[in-house]
Motif scaffolding. Structure first.
Motif, PDB file in Angstrom:
ATOM      1  N   GLN A   1     -15.670 -31.112 124.232  1.00 55.97           N
ATOM      2  CA  GLN A   1     -16.267 -29.939 124.865  1.00 55.97           C
ATOM      3  C   GLN A   1     -16.341 -30.125 126.373  1.00 55.97           C
ATOM      4  OE1 GLN A   1     -20.135 -28.735 123.381  1.00 55.97           O
ATOM      5  NE2 GLN A   1     -20.622 -27.644 125.272  1.00 55.97           N
ATOM      6  N   VAL A   2     -15.892 -29.112 127.086  1.00 51.68           N
ATOM      7  CA  VAL A   2     -16.041 -29.053 128.538  1.00 51.68           C
ATOM      8  C   VAL A   2     -16.744 -27.738 128.855  1.00 51.68           C
ATOM      9  CG1 VAL A   2     -14.897 -29.024 130.774  1.00 51.68           C
ATOM     10  CG2 VAL A   2     -13.940 -30.402 128.917  1.00 51.68           C
ATOM     11  N   SER A   3     -17.895 -27.812 129.526  1.00 48.46           N
ATOM     12  CA  SER A   3     -18.662 -26.605 129.841  1.00 48.46           C
ATOM     13  C   SER A   3     -18.698 -26.386 131.349  1.00 48.46           C
ATOM     14  CB  SER A   3     -20.090 -26.730 129.313  1.00 48.46           C
ATOM     15  OG  SER A   3     -20.100 -26.866 127.903  1.00 48.46           O
ATOM     16  N   ILE A   4     -18.519 -25.132 131.750  1.00 51.08           N
ATOM     17  CA  ILE A   4     -18.506 -24.757 133.164  1.00 51.08           C
ATOM     18  C   ILE A   4     -19.631 -23.762 133.417  1.00 51.08           C
ATOM     19  CG2 ILE A   4     -17.159 -23.727 135.033  1.00 51.08           C
ATOM     20  CD1 ILE A   4     -14.638 -24.501 133.377  1.00 51.08           C
ATOM     21  N   PHE A   5     -20.523 -24.113 134.330  1.00 52.92           N
ATOM     22  CA  PHE A   5     -21.642 -23.235 134.680  1.00 52.92           C
ATOM     23  C   PHE A   5     -21.277 -22.400 135.894  1.00 52.92           C
ATOM     24  CE2 PHE A   5     -25.423 -22.499 137.340  1.00 52.92           C
ATOM     25  CZ  PHE A   5     -26.152 -21.687 136.473  1.00 52.92           C
TER      26      PHE A   5
ATOM     27  N   LYS B   1     -16.469 -29.065 140.960  1.00 47.78           N
ATOM     28  CA  LYS B   1     -16.291 -27.624 141.087  1.00 47.78           C
ATOM     29  C   LYS B   1     -14.857 -27.270 140.706  1.00 47.78           C
ATOM     30  CE  LYS B   1     -19.831 -26.871 144.594  1.00 47.78           C
ATOM     31  NZ  LYS B   1     -20.138 -26.366 145.955  1.00 47.78           N
ATOM     32  N   VAL B   2     -14.712 -26.220 139.916  1.00 44.00           N
ATOM     33  CA  VAL B   2     -13.386 -25.815 139.439  1.00 44.00           C
ATOM     34  C   VAL B   2     -13.123 -24.366 139.805  1.00 44.00           C
ATOM     35  CG1 VAL B   2     -13.394 -27.500 137.559  1.00 44.00           C
ATOM     36  CG2 VAL B   2     -14.287 -25.194 137.154  1.00 44.00           C
ATOM     37  N   ILE B   3     -11.847 -24.014 139.839  1.00 42.54           N
ATOM     38  CA  ILE B   3     -11.423 -22.653 140.174  1.00 42.54           C
ATOM     39  C   ILE B   3     -10.636 -22.091 139.006  1.00 42.54           C
ATOM     40  CG2 ILE B   3     -10.066 -21.233 141.763  1.00 42.54           C
ATOM     41  CD1 ILE B   3     -10.522 -23.381 143.883  1.00 42.54           C
ATOM     42  N   GLY B   4     -11.037 -20.910 138.553  1.00 42.59           N
ATOM     43  CA  GLY B   4     -10.376 -20.278 137.422  1.00 42.59           C
ATOM     44  C   GLY B   4      -8.908 -20.044 137.668  1.00 42.59           C
ATOM     45  N   ALA B   5      -8.073 -20.361 136.675  1.00 45.08           N
ATOM     46  CA  ALA B   5      -6.616 -20.176 136.710  1.00 45.08           C
ATOM     47  C   ALA B   5      -5.918 -21.127 137.669  1.00 45.08           C
ATOM     48  CB  ALA B   5      -6.240 -18.730 137.045  1.00 45.08           C
ATOM     49  N   GLU B   6      -6.670 -22.093 138.250  1.00 40.11           N
ATOM     50  CA  GLU B   6      -6.050 -23.045 139.173  1.00 40.11           C
ATOM     51  C   GLU B   6      -6.321 -24.501 138.793  1.00 40.11           C
ATOM     52  OE1 GLU B   6      -6.929 -22.236 143.246  1.00 40.11           O
ATOM     53  OE2 GLU B   6      -6.129 -20.189 143.182  1.00 40.11           O
ATOM     54  N   THR B   7      -7.569 -24.841 138.515  1.00 41.45           N
ATOM     55  CA  THR B   7      -7.929 -26.232 138.234  1.00 41.45           C
ATOM     56  C   THR B   7      -7.532 -26.616 136.809  1.00 41.45           C
ATOM     57  OG1 THR B   7      -9.838 -26.028 139.701  1.00 41.45           O
ATOM     58  CG2 THR B   7      -9.785 -27.927 138.212  1.00 41.45           C
ATOM     59  N   CYS B   8      -6.836 -27.743 136.672  1.00 39.79           N
ATOM     60  CA  CYS B   8      -6.469 -28.251 135.347  1.00 39.79           C
ATOM     61  C   CYS B   8      -7.686 -28.923 134.719  1.00 39.79           C
ATOM     62  CB  CYS B   8      -5.316 -29.250 135.479  1.00 39.79           C
ATOM     63  SG  CYS B   8      -4.844 -30.008 133.910  1.00 39.79           S
ATOM     64  N   ILE B   9      -8.040 -28.479 133.520  1.00 39.22           N
ATOM     65  CA  ILE B   9      -9.182 -29.031 132.792  1.00 39.22           C
ATOM     66  C   ILE B   9      -8.748 -30.157 131.855  1.00 39.22           C
ATOM     67  CG2 ILE B   9     -10.961 -28.506 131.064  1.00 39.22           C
ATOM     68  CD1 ILE B   9     -11.595 -27.349 133.769  1.00 39.22           C
ATOM     69  N   ALA B  10      -7.597 -29.986 131.232  1.00 38.51           N
ATOM     70  CA  ALA B  10      -7.103 -30.986 130.278  1.00 38.51           C
ATOM     71  C   ALA B  10      -5.585 -30.943 130.251  1.00 38.51           C
ATOM     72  CB  ALA B  10      -7.658 -30.725 128.879  1.00 38.51           C
TER      73      ALA B  10
ATOM     74  N   GLY C   1     -16.674 -22.341 138.822  1.00 39.08           N
ATOM     75  CA  GLY C   1     -18.002 -22.887 138.600  1.00 39.08           C
ATOM     76  C   GLY C   1     -18.032 -24.388 138.709  1.00 39.08           C
ATOM     77  N   LYS C   2     -19.033 -24.995 138.052  1.00 42.67           N
ATOM     78  CA  LYS C   2     -19.224 -26.438 138.087  1.00 42.67           C
ATOM     79  C   LYS C   2     -19.231 -27.000 136.672  1.00 42.67           C
ATOM     80  CE  LYS C   2     -23.303 -28.212 139.094  1.00 42.67           C
ATOM     81  NZ  LYS C   2     -24.500 -28.652 139.853  1.00 42.67           N
ATOM     82  N   VAL C   3     -18.545 -28.113 136.470  1.00 41.74           N
ATOM     83  CA  VAL C   3     -18.503 -28.756 135.154  1.00 41.74           C
ATOM     84  C   VAL C   3     -19.859 -29.421 134.888  1.00 41.74           C
ATOM     85  CG1 VAL C   3     -17.403 -30.535 133.753  1.00 41.74           C
ATOM     86  CG2 VAL C   3     -16.017 -29.158 135.330  1.00 41.74           C
TER      87      VAL C   3
END
Length: 227
Positions: A92-96, A205-214, A72-74
Motif C-alpha cells: 500500500q502506498v497512500s498519498i495525502f 512530495k509527488v506529482i500526478g501523472a509524473e512521479t513514478c510510484i512503483a 500530494g505527499k506520501v
C-alpha cells in the motif's frame, strides 16, 4: 485551465464576488471597510480558482511504471491485507492531498477497468488509519499488462464531501488521463503487487501523472535488481 467539476462553483463565486465588490463600492462609505470587504472577496475567488486548477499533464506512458494518481505527499508505505477485492497481501502506498494541492485524480496505469465501486461512509480525517475502509470512498481496479491487477481508492476526508469517479467497468484507460476529482482535501491509496519495487519514500512530495510510484522489478546479467 480549470477542471470541469469546478465550473459551477467558480461561476457562482464570480457573481457573488462581483456583487460584493460593486455593492460595497456604493453602499459602504468607510474607505478601509469597503477596501477590506473587496480584498476578502477577491481572495476567496482566487482560492476557489486555485483549488479547481487543472494543469495539463502529458504522462510518458510506460507499462513498467505506476505513476502517482494525484499530487500530494506520501504518508503510508507498508504491506497490508487488502480486504475488499484482492483479499490478500498487497503493498500500500497512500498519498495525502492538502487543500492547496491539485485535486484531479489521474489513472496511474494503462489497462482495462475491472472493478469500480462507490462506498458511502464516514468523514474521518484523511490520515486516520481507518479512513481507507470507513470513509466515503471509491475503489477502482485496473488490469495492466505488466503488474496484473492494481487497485486505487479515492478517500473522502473531514472536508472532502464529494468524490467524483469517472472509471466504469469495461473502460480501456490510459495512464495519466483524468480519472476523477476529490473536493477539498483527502487522500488516495494504491494497492500494488508484492513483487513490484516501490520507488518513493515516506513524506516525499509527488506529482500526478509524473512521479513514478512503483516499477516492475528487472534483473541484469549479473542478477542485480534494476528498475
Amino acid at each position: 485551465m480549470f477542471h470541469k467539476e469546478g465550473q459551477k462553483i467558480i461561476l457562482i463565486t464570480f457573481f457573488i464576488v462581483s456583487a460584493l465588490i460593486l455593492g460595497s463600492q456604493y453602499a459602504i462609505e468607510i474607505p478601509w471597510l469597503r477596501l477590506g470587504i473587496q480584498l476578502i472577496a477577491v481572495v476567496i475567488l482566487i482560492l476557489i480558482l486555485q483549488f479547481f486548477r487543472n494543469p495539463t499533464r502529458r504522462a510518458n506512458k510506460n507499462f513498467d511504471e505506476i505513476l502517482a494518481p494525484v499530487d500530494g505527499k506520501v504518508v503510508v508505505i507498508e504491506e497490508v491485507e487488502e480486504t475488499e477485492f484482492f483479499k490478500d497481501k498487497r503493498k500500500q502506498v497512500s498519498i495525502f492531498m492538502s487543500p492547496t494541492n491539485v485535486h484531479v485524480t489521474r489513472y496511474p496505469a494503462s489497462g482495462s477497468v475491472k472493478y469500480s465501486k462507490y462506498h458511502p461512509g464516514k468523514y474521518l480525517v484523511a490520515w486516520h488509519p481507518k479512513s481507507s475502509t470507513e470513509n466515503e470512498r471509491t475503489t477502482v481496479v485496473i488490469r495492466t499488462p505488466k503488474f496484473g491487477d492494481i487497485l486505487y481508492r479515492q478517500i473522502a476526508g473531514a472536508l472532502a464531501r464529494r468524490i467524483v469517479n469517472y472509471a466504469e467497468e469495461g473502460d480501456n484507460v490510459q495512464q495519466g488521463e483524468d480519472a476523477g476529482f476529490i473536493k477539498f482535501g483527502s487522500r488516495v491509496d494504491l494497492f500494488l503487487p508484492l513483487d513490484c519495487a516501490i520507488t518513493v519514500k515516506l513524506n516525499q512530495k509527488v506529482i500526478g501523472a509524473e512521479t513514478c510510484i512503483a516499477a516492475v522489478v528487472k534483473r541484469n546479467e549479473e542478477g542485480e535488481i534494476t528498475y
